[in-house]
Design a protein around this motif. Sequence first.
Motif, PDB file in Angstrom:
ATOM      1  N   ALA B 166       0.875  -1.169   0.000  1.00 36.15           N
ATOM      2  CA  ALA B 166       0.000   0.000   0.000  1.00 36.15           C
ATOM      3  C   ALA B 166       0.914   1.220   0.000  1.00 36.15           C
ATOM      4  O   ALA B 166       1.225   1.783   1.041  1.00 36.15           O
ATOM      5  N   THR B 169       5.342   3.189   1.302  1.00 37.46           N
ATOM      6  CA  THR B 169       5.328   3.314   2.760  1.00 37.46           C
ATOM      7  C   THR B 169       5.245   1.959   3.461  1.00 37.46           C
ATOM      8  O   THR B 169       6.023   1.671   4.367  1.00 37.46           O
ATOM      9  N   GLN B 170       4.313   1.132   3.042  1.00 37.91           N
ATOM     10  CA  GLN B 170       4.162  -0.164   3.692  1.00 37.91           C
ATOM     11  C   GLN B 170       5.373  -1.057   3.419  1.00 37.91           C
ATOM     12  O   GLN B 170       5.781  -1.842   4.264  1.00 37.91           O
ATOM     13  N   SER B 287       2.707   6.625  -6.777  1.00 35.63           N
ATOM     14  CA  SER B 287       2.506   8.022  -6.378  1.00 35.63           C
ATOM     15  C   SER B 287       3.360   8.967  -7.208  1.00 35.63           C
ATOM     16  O   SER B 287       2.902  10.028  -7.640  1.00 35.63           O
ATOM     17  N   HIS B 292      -0.597   9.227  -8.653  1.00 35.88           N
ATOM     18  CA  HIS B 292      -1.778   8.788  -7.909  1.00 35.88           C
ATOM     19  C   HIS B 292      -1.426   8.353  -6.498  1.00 35.88           C
ATOM     20  O   HIS B 292      -1.488   7.172  -6.131  1.00 35.88           O
ATOM     21  N   ALA B 293      -1.052   9.343  -5.688  1.00 33.21           N
ATOM     22  CA  ALA B 293      -0.670   9.065  -4.299  1.00 33.21           C
ATOM     23  C   ALA B 293      -1.831   8.458  -3.523  1.00 33.21           C
ATOM     24  O   ALA B 293      -1.629   7.638  -2.630  1.00 33.21           O
ATOM     25  N   GLY B 294      -3.047   8.849  -3.857  1.00 36.59           N
ATOM     26  CA  GLY B 294      -4.217   8.363  -3.118  1.00 36.59           C
ATOM     27  C   GLY B 294      -4.516   6.895  -3.342  1.00 36.59           C
ATOM     28  O   GLY B 294      -5.204   6.263  -2.547  1.00 36.59           O
ATOM     29  N   ALA B 295      -3.982   6.318  -4.413  1.00 40.34           N
ATOM     30  CA  ALA B 295      -4.266   4.916  -4.706  1.00 40.34           C
ATOM     31  C   ALA B 295      -3.572   3.984  -3.715  1.00 40.34           C
ATOM     32  O   ALA B 295      -3.971   2.823  -3.570  1.00 40.34           O
ATOM     33  N   ARG B 296      -2.502   4.465  -3.061  1.00 38.76           N
ATOM     34  CA  ARG B 296      -1.777   3.640  -2.099  1.00 38.76           C
ATOM     35  C   ARG B 296      -1.303   2.338  -2.765  1.00 38.76           C
ATOM     36  O   ARG B 296      -1.711   1.221  -2.412  1.00 38.76           O
ATOM     37  N   VAL B 322      -2.674  -5.909  -0.972  1.00 43.73           N
ATOM     38  CA  VAL B 322      -3.114  -4.572  -1.353  1.00 43.73           C
ATOM     39  C   VAL B 322      -4.511  -4.634  -1.959  1.00 43.73           C
ATOM     40  O   VAL B 322      -4.853  -5.579  -2.670  1.00 43.73           O
ATOM     41  N   SER B 323      -5.298  -3.622  -1.677  1.00 40.14           N
ATOM     42  CA  SER B 323      -6.643  -3.496  -2.227  1.00 40.14           C
ATOM     43  C   SER B 323      -6.705  -3.898  -3.700  1.00 40.14           C
ATOM     44  O   SER B 323      -5.893  -3.442  -4.512  1.00 40.14           O
ATOM     45  N   SER B 326      -7.182  -0.847  -5.811  1.00 40.30           N
ATOM     46  CA  SER B 326      -5.951  -0.120  -6.111  1.00 40.30           C
ATOM     47  C   SER B 326      -5.184  -0.819  -7.226  1.00 40.30           C
ATOM     48  O   SER B 326      -4.597  -0.163  -8.088  1.00 40.30           O
TER      49      SER B 326
END
Lengths: 465, 465
Positions: B166, B169-170, B287, B292-296, B322-323, B326
Amino acid sequence: MANKVNVSVVYLAWSAFSTVVNLFFVRNLYVGGDWNLSWSKKAAAEAEAVAAISCSGHGRAYLDGLVLNGEEPICDCNSCYGGPDCSLFLPACPANADSGDPYFLEPFWMQHATSSALVVAGWHRMGYSYSDHSPNISPELESHIRTLHSVVGNAITTGRYIVFGAGSTQLLNAAVNALSSDNSSTPARIVALFPYYPVYKMQTEFFQSKNYTFEGDASLWENSTSNATMNFIEFVTSPNNPDGQLRKAVLHGHPNAKAIYDHAYYWPHFSPIPTPADEDVMIFTISKLTGHAGARFGWAIIKDEAVYERMTTYMGLNTIGVSRDSQSRALKLIKVVLEDRAREIFEFGYKIMRDRWEKLSKTLSTSKRFSLQKLAPQYCSFSQKVRAPSPAYAWLKCEREEDRDCYSALEAAGITGREGGKFGAELDRYVRLSLIRSQDDFDLLLHRLSKMPKSQGKEEGAKPL
Amino acid sequence: MANKVNVSVVYLAWSAFSTVVNLFFVRNLYVGGDWNLSWSKKAAAEAEAVAAISCSGHGRAYLDGLVLNGEEPICDCNSCYGGPDCSLFLPACPANADSGDPYFLEPFWMQHATSSALVVAGWHRMGYSYSDHSPNISPELESHIRTLHSVVGNAITTGRYIVFGAGSTQLLNAAVNALSSDNSSTPARIVALFPYYPVYKMQTEFFQSKNYTFEGDASLWENSTSNATMNFIEFVTSPNNPDGQLRKAVLHGHPNAKAIYDHAYYWPHFSPIPTPADEDVMIFTISKLTGHAGARFGWAIIKDEAVYERMTTYMGLNTIGVSRDSQSRALKLIKVVLEDRAREIFEFGYKIMRDRWEKLSKTLSTSKRFSLQKLAPQYCSFSQKVRAPSPAYAWLKCEREEDRDCYSALEAAGITGREGGKFGAELDRYVRLSLIRSQDDFDLLLHRLSKMPKSQGKEEGAKPL
């Protein structure tokens, strides 16, 4: 002159006809027609083309499915079906009663294709933040979740904080982290009453934190006098996974015990709703509400502000919150659920789960070889009547002496369940059977169970019911 | 008779016209027309209606945006713009040069509305698994990512494993966890060369693991003789955040040092690509590729199978992968990127970033008050030419003696940057300025900088360039 008259009549007739056709087209242009669609048309046509791919009723194709040789995406077949269009039944394949993929709700969403479709623009939510004060939480989605709980009556949200997570999975450890970081001299002891959801132990042990350790069965600590100085965090799953029982914390009343309530299954599909849950930390997931386990979306309802702040920090540092695409999806799905105050989806889901439990119970009713967990009918405030049981899982016990490894006994009969031993020590006589998968999965499970010998003692050959 | 002839001519003309119009309608019906659309029409119309909401070019409305009084979603305005349609400039508002929201790419996606739109069916990917052997990884997406790296030439993927996360970061903590769990007697020491991305420290310290601790500046350990028995894990960010420099591991060659390469910015928008990255652990994120930072959504490319297995386990226990929403989104976006072998998006992005750096450099060129990081032109194998710098951030230094708190100096001038002190000790003379936000943000930043006094020493009043 006669010819000219005839020609006029033909032109007149054709003009009239053609004009009527023009008006028809124009009407459709202005009233529900698609030609005001521009940039979304192509994507919509692609999605509809993939949805129309035939998978024989035993699977479905996805827009992002595997593409072989530049053709359209392949069918994603239900377990034990194969071939390009999933029409081929694979007789040697074990019935899948293992994982909790909530495919039993898939037909509901196919029936609600129009209201549940979501079009995502290329520039949708590119940034990191919804707003300055709550960067990772969609305010519309939070608001709809509060409404949902109010309508269903399964949790108090007034005056509580809400944190989102990638499924309840992420929130479980976020909660453990938040409740155990009080600078105690000894790590908090994480406990759960057997049988419990295996992830509590696996996750807790995996992260190797200084602040908490997994200590096992909560009941072992219930009356212990040495535990006055220890800090406990108890996972309480209600209804429980695997056995569907409504539960309260074993260590309730203990001065240093906090509880994390996992209410993943506390929806009318699976459980009566006697009263709204009212605990300090309550975790839900869309996986078991709408069936969208793949969306990776869950939420925690939290009473204490400090716990809320710590969980928010966890979410920020672990993943910068939850995917905005998952949040958009969850909002769309919850809006559909709320269209008729949640009546339709829960009637749909409850009916299927209740029927499956009845059929399973009936299949095993004369069996001395197996027993199921006992679940009593109970009053449900949502449906305002006494409800028959409709649990997500069967917690099957192998009663025969020689079936002490129940998982293997079922495996030999062509059924894959989940080993009871994963849910706590000395539970190998049990197997969890998932009842929430597709109709194909349930039908095959029932068929294989019905072919198994039913009586006590060693017997050869199948005995039909 | 003349009248009848005239009437015939009218009918003929009308028939002809009407028929042509009908043929036009029918052509559109069969060639790209929408009337074969059924269940997706409504969602498509809703999305187009929201996209058409005017936000004066200083914002945009989202489908899931906040809805007040049952009306359509509100405009999400760029910083320093307000009012219902974002037409109101807020003169007292500080220029936002703080966070790295990649809005500079938003116009690209608006220009590619048709190809980047995604329609998500209500029953899309409800289950937990893509496949038995790789349950959390979309095979189509993985395949496209490998193609992408091959086309751009910025990373070796052949013979490597790929794990999704995600966002990067993750994956940062998943990698630390995987590299530090070798049952060593002492915790692994996590280091990074100053100035470094603050999350490395914040995240590492937050999880309070027994297996690793954050130890600070990597350069302090470079020549230490006592470190022969210690285990190190070095975060190497290349190009670096905040200063855009390409980097190699400081502890390269150390027997017990492993490196995690954070290549978030290693794309032609921000950096020359001299050679494909070829490290043991390399992390990327959508990102900073598509914006698309919001997509994680991010991914790690891993050489060692055991590290891959541990990171996969981490992902499973942290969030069950991950989603799927996403992943679908990422696949659609990467397909658009690959349409012309990535030329267009990187030309688009590079041009903007290069122009912004030029303008910023020019604005500050005569300033004795501020200095920027030095970045030299460098050969890029992707564009096959020497490239001028185009970094994502300015690492601004306050040169005046009295500006030792550079963040506050800029704050007083109506600019919000990110404090240099967050990137390592004793860096308060620096501020990171985000250059990747919207054009509105950059224009205002430049304007405010140009109004600040330029010379050394205390001076009153603004001096224009």
